[in-house]
Design an enzyme around this catalytic site. Structure first.
Site, PDB file in Angstrom:
ATOM      1  N   ASP A 133       0.825  -1.194   0.000  1.00 38.32           N
ATOM      2  CA  ASP A 133       0.000   0.000   0.000  1.00 38.32           C
ATOM      3  C   ASP A 133       0.875   1.268   0.000  1.00 38.32           C
ATOM      4  OD1 ASP A 133      -2.316   1.496   0.260  1.00 38.32           O
ATOM      5  OD2 ASP A 133      -2.342   1.399   2.444  1.00 38.32           O
ATOM      6  N   LEU A 157     -11.375  -6.788  -1.871  1.00 40.64           N
ATOM      7  CA  LEU A 157     -11.080  -8.106  -2.423  1.00 40.64           C
ATOM      8  C   LEU A 157     -11.605  -9.166  -1.462  1.00 40.64           C
ATOM      9  CD1 LEU A 157      -9.241  -9.088  -4.970  1.00 40.64           C
ATOM     10  CD2 LEU A 157      -8.072 -10.226  -3.098  1.00 40.64           C
TER      11      LEU A 157
END
Ligand code: SF4
Ligand code: SF4
Length: 313
Positions: A133, A157
Site C-alpha cells: 500500500d 477483495l
C-alpha cells in the site's frame, strides 16, 4: 510449461505460507487494460475527492514494467488482520480493525523482505521491489488477476475461505513465473454492503465515491469534514468497516496469528470521555507505531469533535 518457472512459482507459494501469508497468486507483469478505463472514469467523476495523489503516476499504476525495470511477474499476497479481540463499541468511538495495532506497512514490509532474502538464498539473486500500500500499484486488480479473490460490490477483495479482512502486498520481480487464473465473482444478488453504507458511498457495483466515504473523510481529508457527513458517521473516528462487517463472506474470518497485530491496550480501555480529552502528547504515545498516525493529532481531534457535534454532545 517452463519447468524452472513452475518450480520457482511453487517455491514462492510455499515460502508465502511459511511466512504467514494467507494466499499467494501470480500474474504476468503487463498493462492492466480493463483497469485503465475504470481508473480514468473514476478520476473523471472526481470520486477521489482531495486524494489528488491518485492522479499521479497514471501510467505506472497500470503497468508494473514502468515501475520496476525488467519486471516479468507480479506476486500478490494477502495477510490476515482480523483481530483476536474486538474493541468494545459501547460508549466508545470506532476505529477500523486494520488500525488496531502496529502499522501494517512496516510489519508486512519486514516479513516480505525476509521472505525474499530466503528465496534469494535458494534460487540466487533476482531483481525485485516489494510494495505494501505504498506506491502506485493497483493492489486489488493484481490480487484479482492472480486468483486470490474477486472484487466485491464494496470494492474490497473477497475470498470464499476468509472474507476480506486482510492486507494486500506485492513483490514485483524479474523472474519468469507461471501466472494463475482469475477466480469467479460470488456476490450474486447480495446488496448488503450497498444498503448498509450510511453515506451512500457505494454508487454502483465496485464503484466507491471516495469523497462520500467515511474512511476518506476521517483519514484522507485534510480540511473540515463536510456537512453532508453529519449524523451519518455512526461513531467512526478513524476509518469505517461497515461494508465489510455486513458482508456474508466475512463470517468466515478467523483471528490473525501475528503478535504485532495484538490490539493496542489504550484502544481497549478508552471510552468516549478519554478520547475527548486526547492531547498531542498522548496521541503521540498511543499511536507511535500505528497507522492512525497518518491522520495526525489534528485530524483525529477534528474527527472526534465532528462526532461530538453531530450527536449534540
Ligand atoms: S467504508 Fe463505510 S462509508 Fe465507505 S463505502 Fe464502506 S460503508 Fe460506506
Ligand atoms: S456484502 Fe454482498 S454484495 Fe457486498 S461485497 Fe459482500 S457479498 Fe458482495
Amino acid at each position: 510449461m517452463n519447468s524452472i518457472a513452475a518450480t520457482y512459482s511453487q517455491l514462492i507459494k510455499s515460502k508465502a505460507k511459511k511466512f504467514g501469508f494467507q494466499d499467494c497468486g501470480i500474474s504476468k507483469a503487463d498493462f492492466l487494460e480493463e483497469d485503465a478505463q475504470h481508473l480514468e472514469s473514476w478520476l473523471k467523476n472526481n470520486f477521489h475527492g482531495e486524494m489528488k495523489y491518485m492522479e499521479n503516476y497514471f501510467d505506472k499504476r497500470l503497468d508494473p514494467r514502468l515501475l520496476v525495470e525488467g519486471s516479468q511477474s507480479v506476486i500478490s499476497l494477502s495477510y490476515n488482520y482480523f483481530p483476536k479481540e474486538k474493541i468494545s463499541t459501547l460508549e466508545n468511538y470506532k476505529i477500523s480493525k486494520y488500525a488496531y495495532a502496529e502499522d501494517y506497512h512496516e510489519v508486512i514490509k519486514e516479513i516480505l523482505c525476509e521472505m525474499v532474502a530466503e528465496l534469494q538464498e535458494e534460487i540466487g539473486d533476482f531483481g525485485f521491489r516489494v510494495f505494501v500500500d505504498s506506491a502506485p500499484v493497483l493492489e486489488r486488480s493484481w490480487a484479482r488477476k492472480s486468483g486470490i479473490g474477486w472484487v466485491g460490490k464494496n470494492a474490497n477483495l473477497i475470498t470464499k475461505q476468509s472474507g476480506s479482512f486482510y492486507f494486500l502486498a506485492e513483490i514485483i520481480c524479474d523472474l519468469e513465473l507461471i501466472p494463475d487464473h482469475e477466480t469467479t465473482d460470488h456476490c450474486g444478488t447480495c446488496r448488503k454492503c450497498i444498503e448498509a453504507c450510511p453515506t451512500d458511498a457505494i454508487v454502483s457495483d465496485k464503484i466507491i465515491d471516495g469523497s462520500k466515504c467515511i474512511s476518506y473523510a476521517t483519514i484522507e481529508l485534510k480540511n473540515e469534514i463536510p456537512e453532508h457527513f453529519k449524523n451519518k458517521m455512526e461513531d467512526w473516528m478513524f476509518g469505517c468497516d461497515i461494508c465489510q462487517d455486513v458482508c456474508p463472506w466475512n463470517r468466515f474470518s478467523s483471528p490473525n496469528l501475528q503478535s504485532r497485530f495484538t490490539p493496542n491496550a489504550f484502544l481497549k480501555n478508552f471510552k468516549k470521555g478519554e478520547w475527548k480529552e486526547l492531547t498531542q502528547e498522548l496521541f503521540s504515545e498511543i499511536f507511535k507505531k500505528s497507522p492512525v498516525k497518518r491522520t495526525k493529532f489534528a485530524g483525529l481531534k477534528r474527527n472526534i469533535e465532528f462526532l461530538e457535534q453531530s450527536s449534540g454532545q
